[in-house]
Design a protein around this motif. Structure first.
Motif, PDB file in Angstrom:
ATOM      1  N   VAL A  32       0.826  -1.539   0.031  1.00 44.10           N
ATOM      2  CA  VAL A  32      -0.197  -0.016  -0.070  1.00 44.10           C
ATOM      3  C   VAL A  32       1.197   1.265  -0.088  1.00 44.10           C
ATOM      4  O   VAL A  32       2.274   1.249   0.224  1.00 44.10           O
ATOM      5  CB  VAL A  32      -1.065  -0.053   0.931  1.00 44.10           C
ATOM      6  CG1 VAL A  32      -1.745  -1.280   1.546  1.00 44.10           C
ATOM      7  CG2 VAL A  32       0.017   0.233   2.751  1.00 44.10           C
ATOM      8  N   GLN A  33       0.555   2.171  -0.368  1.00 46.08           N
ATOM      9  CA  GLN A  33       1.276   3.352  -0.063  1.00 46.08           C
ATOM     10  C   GLN A  33       0.913   3.695   1.266  1.00 46.08           C
ATOM     11  O   GLN A  33       0.010   4.266   2.021  1.00 46.08           O
ATOM     12  CB  GLN A  33       0.321   4.271  -1.403  1.00 46.08           C
ATOM     13  CG  GLN A  33       1.172   6.112  -1.133  1.00 46.08           C
ATOM     14  CD  GLN A  33       0.265   6.739  -2.444  1.00 46.08           C
ATOM     15  OE1 GLN A  33      -0.250   6.380  -3.036  1.00 46.08           O
ATOM     16  NE2 GLN A  33       1.745   7.877  -2.087  1.00 46.08           N
ATOM     17  N   PHE A  47      -0.228   4.276   7.724  1.00 43.00           N
ATOM     18  CA  PHE A  47      -1.448   3.681   6.290  1.00 43.00           C
ATOM     19  C   PHE A  47      -2.501   3.086   6.499  1.00 43.00           C
ATOM     20  O   PHE A  47      -2.670   2.799   7.393  1.00 43.00           O
ATOM     21  CB  PHE A  47      -0.686   2.937   5.335  1.00 43.00           C
ATOM     22  CG  PHE A  47      -0.293   1.696   5.716  1.00 43.00           C
ATOM     23  CD1 PHE A  47      -1.079   0.594   5.256  1.00 43.00           C
ATOM     24  CD2 PHE A  47       1.137   1.093   6.904  1.00 43.00           C
ATOM     25  CE1 PHE A  47      -0.775  -0.736   6.204  1.00 43.00           C
ATOM     26  CE2 PHE A  47       1.368  -0.092   6.818  1.00 43.00           C
ATOM     27  CZ  PHE A  47       0.769  -0.901   7.066  1.00 43.00           C
ATOM     28  N   ALA A  48      -3.298   3.480   5.133  1.00 41.00           N
ATOM     29  CA  ALA A  48      -4.740   2.753   5.840  1.00 41.00           C
ATOM     30  C   ALA A  48      -4.666   1.168   4.699  1.00 41.00           C
ATOM     31  O   ALA A  48      -3.825   1.140   3.985  1.00 41.00           O
ATOM     32  CB  ALA A  48      -5.731   3.558   4.963  1.00 41.00           C
ATOM     33  N   ASP A  50      -6.274  -0.489   3.506  1.00 43.02           N
ATOM     34  CA  ASP A  50      -7.737  -0.435   1.718  1.00 43.02           C
ATOM     35  C   ASP A  50      -7.615   1.409   1.377  1.00 43.02           C
ATOM     36  O   ASP A  50      -8.354   1.679   2.555  1.00 43.02           O
ATOM     37  CB  ASP A  50      -9.022  -1.799   2.312  1.00 43.02           C
ATOM     38  CG  ASP A  50      -8.195  -2.233   2.632  1.00 43.02           C
ATOM     39  OD1 ASP A  50      -8.398  -3.543   2.201  1.00 43.02           O
ATOM     40  OD2 ASP A  50      -8.711  -2.823   4.115  1.00 43.02           O
ATOM     41  N   SER A  51      -8.048   1.637   0.364  1.00 44.50           N
ATOM     42  CA  SER A  51      -7.601   2.701  -0.199  1.00 44.50           C
ATOM     43  C   SER A  51      -9.748   2.844  -0.317  1.00 44.50           C
ATOM     44  O   SER A  51     -10.058   3.605  -0.575  1.00 44.50           O
ATOM     45  CB  SER A  51      -6.989   2.966  -1.802  1.00 44.50           C
ATOM     46  OG  SER A  51      -7.272   2.225  -2.894  1.00 44.50           O
ATOM     47  N   THR A  52     -10.149   1.946  -0.927  1.00 47.89           N
ATOM     48  CA  THR A  52     -11.944   1.464  -0.793  1.00 47.89           C
ATOM     49  C   THR A  52     -12.482   0.215  -0.116  1.00 47.89           C
ATOM     50  O   THR A  52     -12.468  -0.426   0.192  1.00 47.89           O
ATOM     51  CB  THR A  52     -11.661   1.546  -2.913  1.00 47.89           C
ATOM     52  OG1 THR A  52     -11.486   2.288  -3.353  1.00 47.89           O
ATOM     53  CG2 THR A  52     -13.394   1.365  -3.024  1.00 47.89           C
ATOM     54  N   SER A 110       6.352   0.347  -0.076  1.00 52.60           N
ATOM     55  CA  SER A 110       5.412   0.988  -0.052  1.00 52.60           C
ATOM     56  C   SER A 110       5.417   1.046  -1.954  1.00 52.60           C
ATOM     57  O   SER A 110       6.530   0.737  -2.963  1.00 52.60           O
ATOM     58  CB  SER A 110       6.346   1.926   0.310  1.00 52.60           C
ATOM     59  OG  SER A 110       6.116   2.402   1.430  1.00 52.60           O
TER      60      SER A 110
END
Length: 111
Positions: A32-33, A47-48, A50-52, A110
Motif C-alpha cells: 500500500v501507499q 497507512f490505511a 485499503d484504499s476503497t 510502499s
C-alpha cells in the motif's frame, strides 16, 4: 501443505474485515501507499490497509512509530510520563475500535 493459523469472526455476517486488515493484524507485508513524517524525536509511518471500502467493511489505520536513538515513546495509560495519542474526528458511517497491536511487526511495501 497449508495449515490454518488464525481465524477471524465478526458478530454479524454483514460485517467483514478486509484481507489487508487481517494481514496487518498478523504482521504480514502489505503493498500500500504509506506516508512518513519525521521529527528529531521520532519517525511515524502511517497507512490505511485499503484504499476503497464498502459499508460493513472493517479496515485498519496502521501507525508505525519509531523513536530516535535514545528517545522513548509511551502509550496512553502510562503514569509519570507524557504519552502519545491518536485522535480521529467523527465521520458519518465510521465506527472506531480500540487500538490493536499486531502479533508481529508489519512490513510496508510502499508503492
Amino acid at each position: 501443505m497449508l495449515a490454518v493459523t488464525s481465524r477471524f469472526f465478526e458478530p454479524a455476517y454483514q460485517e467483514r474485515s478486509t484481507v489487508g486488515s487481517i494481514m496487518a493484524r498478523l504482521g504480514n507485508n502489505i503493498d500500500v501507499q504509506a506516508t512518513t513524517l519525521s521529527s528529531p524525536q521520532l519517525e511515524l509511518t502511517s497507512f490505511a490497509t485499503d484504499s476503497t471500502v464498502a459499508p460493513g467493511t472493517h479496515f485498519s489505520l496502521v501507525l508505525d512509530v519509531r523513536p530516535a536513538r535514545g528517545a522513548h515513546v509511551y502509550a496512553p495509560g502510562v503514569t509519570g510520563y507524557r504519552p502519545i495519542s491518536l485522535s480521529v474526528e467523527a465521520q458519518p458511517g465510521l465506527v472506531m475500535r480500540g487500538a490493536q497491536y499486531p502479533q508481529r511487526r508489519t512490513t510496508i511495501s510502499s508503492r
